[in-house]
Design an enzyme around this catalytic site. Structure first.
Site, short mmCIF file in Angstrom:
data_model
loop_
_atom_site.label_atom_id
_atom_site.label_comp_id
_atom_site.label_asym_id
_atom_site.label_seq_id
_atom_site.Cartn_x
_atom_site.Cartn_y
_atom_site.Cartn_z
N VAL A 161 -9.77 8.29 -1.75
CA VAL A 161 -9.25 6.95 -2.05
C VAL A 161 -8.04 6.59 -1.18
O VAL A 161 -7.48 7.44 -0.49
CB VAL A 161 -8.85 6.84 -3.54
CG1 VAL A 161 -10.06 7.11 -4.42
CG2 VAL A 161 -7.74 7.82 -3.88
N GLU A 162 -7.65 5.32 -1.22
CA GLU A 162 -6.54 4.78 -0.44
C GLU A 162 -6.71 5.06 1.05
O GLU A 162 -5.75 5.36 1.76
CB GLU A 162 -5.19 5.36 -0.93
CG GLU A 162 -4.87 5.03 -2.37
CD GLU A 162 -4.44 3.60 -2.56
OE1 GLU A 162 -4.54 2.82 -1.61
OE2 GLU A 162 -4.04 3.25 -3.67
N GLY A 163 -7.94 4.97 1.54
CA GLY A 163 -8.22 5.28 2.93
C GLY A 163 -8.70 6.71 3.04
O GLY A 163 -7.95 7.65 2.79
N LEU A 217 0.81 -1.21 0.00
CA LEU A 217 0.00 0.00 0.00
C LEU A 217 0.84 1.26 0.00
O LEU A 217 0.39 2.32 -0.42
CB LEU A 217 -0.93 0.00 1.22
CG LEU A 217 -2.05 1.05 1.23
CD1 LEU A 217 -2.97 0.86 0.03
CD2 LEU A 217 -2.85 0.95 2.52
N ARG A 259 0.10 5.30 -1.45
CA ARG A 259 0.07 6.39 -0.48
C ARG A 259 1.34 7.23 -0.54
O ARG A 259 1.30 8.43 -0.32
CB ARG A 259 -0.09 5.82 0.92
CG ARG A 259 -1.51 5.35 1.23
CD ARG A 259 -1.59 4.82 2.64
NE ARG A 259 -2.96 4.47 3.01
CZ ARG A 259 -3.26 3.72 4.05
NH1 ARG A 259 -2.30 3.25 4.82
NH2 ARG A 259 -4.51 3.44 4.34
#
Length: 848
Positions: free
Chosen positions: A502-504, A376, A380
């Site tokens: 996105v991505e959390g 991930l 990020r």
């Protein structure tokens, strides 16, 4: 008298021992000397002296790593911790252990090693990477027209799709041995920065396959057969990948995905009794899904017949499935805020695929969450920060130029103090954002997978990017809100929430991840203590816990001493690198690091497991850590760039802003701690002069903001460095190219206008409006013919910049009105009057 001196000396020695974190043995020796002096000089009663020596011996046995301490203290404490610590799920454990600890660990230490940070090499592109940016990336940008893409086609043109495939954009991270470009994280970041300044659709289309997705997962976990088959196809663009993780019922709680697979035997391509999985899933928000040929899928795998082992629930698993597989459905497109990149849902029910479709093969079944967490960091750390930085850089370039070109009340609007405030934020935020982007990409290229740092840059760069685009829109006013081909801001303004989501989602990232994960990974002892409680070998568990727990105690005492001493002295005695302009910043950051480390321990002790649920307190602790990281990045950038004096306003603004935000987070935390006595003690130790003197770190002052603005309003080395990577079209009639030409023309015309105004003040010129004044000034020899033409050129280009697009009343897809057609440089030659550009309603233009 001797007794008092000895006691004062003992206190000073204790402070020095704590400040420098000397080992327990040094404490034992020091206090033995102190007690010896008291025995000979204090004249205390013998029973008291004997008792003190006994206490020293017991303290030495407990304070030093001895078998007695492990038996009498550490073993019972370990049992107690095992009872009170909350159970950690498998997914939580894998998330906590994912990635690596980098500079965040130094900031958690309370005494960051600045030499270590500054010793990291300056991230740099290779010759091949630079050639790609100057070649194919520039070519691609020239092919992109955001209005056509977002308003007319709702997609990239076919020739752009083909160019992206042919030139290897989809396989930037794939090694050359598989036919990819083998680019560094920095090169990946730089490509996204440039593309996002031209078209977010193109940038997202390129960045997603190079972030968290099939290629990244295959590189780390794929079997040789999977790598040899898929990576060359991805590198050449023969396969378009997507990765399906988010479900309608599982967004932030991705570990609870309802999508599942059942291990079974079935028929595959004519072969019977093939060991495989029957998959059922429903996913949404999947970028590139509508055009994907290769579907990466996350699901929970079950084995009720125990075909793989003795577990029913194997765990989250990842697989690669060709989208042509029977039963795979790709739904209609989502429409994410006019970015119009390909995004949509996918689903399937009882889709049988062989077990060899699992990424990494059978040995990686059930390890999908760990695989995701470890990979991930790419999305990020690289893609989303680059996305935000590209937007910020574009805003800095265009808003600075617009602020100089656009005039009201015969003054460039960029010189209005209210506008200066916004422009200063644009410049300062862009500087610190870009510094953090480059430093973090450099860490990835050094082999780090900084999980906590990736959350920091994802959250804070996208949030600061939102602030920058909001400020840019405010400065542009009506120019910013009217859509059309000449609007270079509006689509970025519309689309900034995409990166924030996105991505959390950013709320989750700030309130739960940065500190929640950071305190366990970055803290030098917490993870070791947790691991000791989970160790099954009893003797090993006691030894490990003994070392971690008493190390933690010393760490706590040391940081308290350091925080208070540096608070009393303003950290002026801290040894720090930097020149005369930046040394104090290193000292301040060292002080705040010690205060943060101590405060984190106090908060964990005070709230225990409840801190996980007190998300606003956790968020403030995360804000402290994050701003220390961002300020570190700004200082490193200044060092890496060779201490350019022109950049100092940007350095000062960004670091002072980060320090002010750090202090604000401390005060917010202290104000909301439930135990008011502890809160008061925290404030007294960290900010001992707060009551009489108030806040110590004020936000950047107006004068400094004006200096930052000055860098944005005119071409120069600092502006060039700050906006490096922004695509500026070669076509002189493109909006951004016109704006840059107008900036230079207006700057060139300003001294000429001043000469004309001075002549009018002396009575040489009688006219009161712009055009007649210029004509009269030329006729009377106040200015030359060349100067007159420069004034006309500046006027025309200014007019072109401030105009906005207009459309037929029905907003139909017809040609844009003639008033918005480009003014070419060729048309300027030989023209002395431009009546069609004058206002028919308000008469001639006012005086320059």
């Amino acid at each position: 008298m001797y007794t008092l001196l000895i006691l004062l000396a003992a206190l000073a020695v204790a402070w020095i021992l704590a400040y420098h974190r000397l080992p327990a043995f040094a404490w034992t020796v020091a206090f033995a000397i102190v007690l010896g002096l008291l025995t000979f000089y204090a004249g205390w009663p013998q029973p008291l002296v004997t008792a003190l020596w006994a206490i020293l011996v017991v303290g030495a046995l407990i304070g030093n790593p001895t078998p007695i301490r492990r038996v009498l203290v550490s073993r019972p404490l370990l049992s107690f911790f095992r009872r009170i610590l909350p159970q950690v799920s498998q997914t939580e454990q894998e998330a906590l252990e994912a990635g690596t600890v980098w500079w965040d660990g130094e900031l958690f230490s309370g005494r960051p090693d600045w030499g270590k940070l500054l010793g990291y090499p300056k991230p740099a592109l290779t010759a091949g990477e630079r050639a790609f940016l100057d070649g194919p990336v520039e070519e691609l940008c020239a092919m992109l027209h955001d209005w056509e893409i977002s308003h007319e086609l709702q997609d990239l043109p076919p020739q752009v799709w083909q160019f992206i495939r042919d030139k290897g954009f989809i396989g930037m991270i794939i090694p050359k041995e598989y036919g990819g470009l083998g680019f560094s994280a920095l090169a990946h970041s730089e490509v996204i920065v440039k593309l996002i300044t031209r078209s977010s659709t193109a940038a997202i289309t390129v960045m997603v396959p190079n972030s968290l997705g099939p290629a990244e997962l295959l590189l780390h976990y794929g079997t040789p057969a999977q790598k040899n088959h898929y990576l060359p196809r991805l590198a050449k663009g023969l396969d378009i990948p997507c990765f399906a993780l988010t479900s309608p019922e599982a967004g932030s709680d991705a570990g609870a995905i309802p999508d599942f697979g059942i291990v079974c035997r079935g028929e595959w391509q004519g072969k019977k009794d093939v060991l495989g999985m029957r998959l059922t899933w429903e996913k949404r928000y999947i970028t590139l899904a509508p055009v994907a040929t290769l579907l990466g899928l996350a699901f929970r795998l079950y084995d009720p017949d125990h075909l793989l082992g003795d577990r029913d629930d194997i765990g989250i698993t990842l697989a690669l499935i060709p989208t042509q597989t029977e039963g795979v459905h790709i739904g209609r497109r989502h429409f994410p805020l006019n970015a119009v990149f390909q995004n949509g849902p996918t689903w399937g029910k009882d889709v049988f695929v062989p077990l060899e479709f699992v990424i990494g093969g059978e040995q990686y079944v059930g390890q999908g969450w760990k695989m995701l967490m470890n990979c991930l960091a790419a999305g990020r750390s690289i893609s989303l920060p680059a996305n935000a930085c590209g937007i910020a850089k574009g805003c800095a370039l265009t808003t600075g130029a617009y602020g100089r070109v656009r005039q009201q009340f015969r003054l460039s609007i960029g010189r209005f103090e209210g506008v200066e405030e916004a422009l200063a934020r644009i410049g300062g935020n862009t500087y610190i954002m870009d510094a953090a982007r480059v430093m973090t990409a450099g860490a990835v290229d050094l082999g780090e997978k900084p999980s906590v740092v990736s959350a920091i840059v994802k959250y804070h760069l996208t949030e600061r990017g939102r602030q920058v685009i909001n400020d840019a829109m405010d400065v542009h006013g009506g120019k910013g809100i009217c859509l059309g081909p000449s609007n270079y801001l509006a689509r970025a303004y519309q689309q900034i929430p995409i990166a924030i989501t996105v991505e959390g989602a950013n709320i989750l990232t700030r309130s739960m991840i940065i500190f929640g994960q950071g305190v366990i990974r970055g803290h030098p002892y917490v993870l070791k203590e947790i691991q000791a409680t989970q160790e099954r070998d009893r003797e090993k568990a006691v030894r490990n816990f003994d070392a971690a727990f008493f190390g933690h105690v010393g760490f706590f005492v040391s940081n308290k001493a350091r925080a208070f001493w540096m608070g009393l002295t303003g950290a002026r005695f801290v040894r720090a690198p930097g020149d005369s302009q930046t040394r104090r910043y290193y000292q301040h950051l060292t002080r705040m690091s010690a205060a943060f480390a101590w405060t984190a321990d106090v908060s964990m002790f005070l709230l225990g497991g409840a801190l996980k649920r007190r998300e606003r307190l956790s968020a403030r602790l995360g804000d402290i850590l994050s701003n220390l990281y961002l300020a570190s990045a700004a200082l490193k950038r200044y060092e890496d760039d060779g201490h350019p004096a022109e950049d100092l306003p940007l350095v000062h603004w960004s670091v002072r802003d980060a320090l002010a935000r750090t202090e604000e987070a401390f005060y917010g935390l202290i104000a909301n701690l439930p135990n008011r006595f502890v809160a008061g003690a925290l404030r007294a130790i960290i900010f001992p002069f707060a009551f009489p003197l108030g806040r110590e770190f004020s936000p950047p002052r107006d004068r400094l903001g004006s200096q930052v603005v000055g860098l944005l309003l005119a071409p120069g080395p600092a502006r060039s460095r700050l906006t490096a990577g922004v695509y500026i079209p070669n076509d002189p009639d493109e909006p951004v190219a016109v704006l840059e030409a107008a900036l230079r023309a207006v700057i060139a015309a300003e001294p000429i206008g001043a000469k004309i105004r001075q002549a009018r003040e002396r009575g040489v010129i009688a006219s009161g409006f712009a055009d007649p004044m210029v004509d009269e000034a030329r006729a009377k020899g106040v200015i030359t013919q060349a100067e007159k033409e420069a004034m006309e050129r500046a006027k025309l280009l200014r007019r072109r910049v401030i105009m906005v697009d207009d459309f037929p009343k029905d907003l139909g897809k017809t040609e844009i009105h003639q008033t918005t057609q480009p003014v070419t440089f060729e048309a300027l030659r030989g023209r002395t009057a431009w009546p069609e550009l004058e206002s028919r309603e308000h008469g001639p233009s006012p005086a320059p």
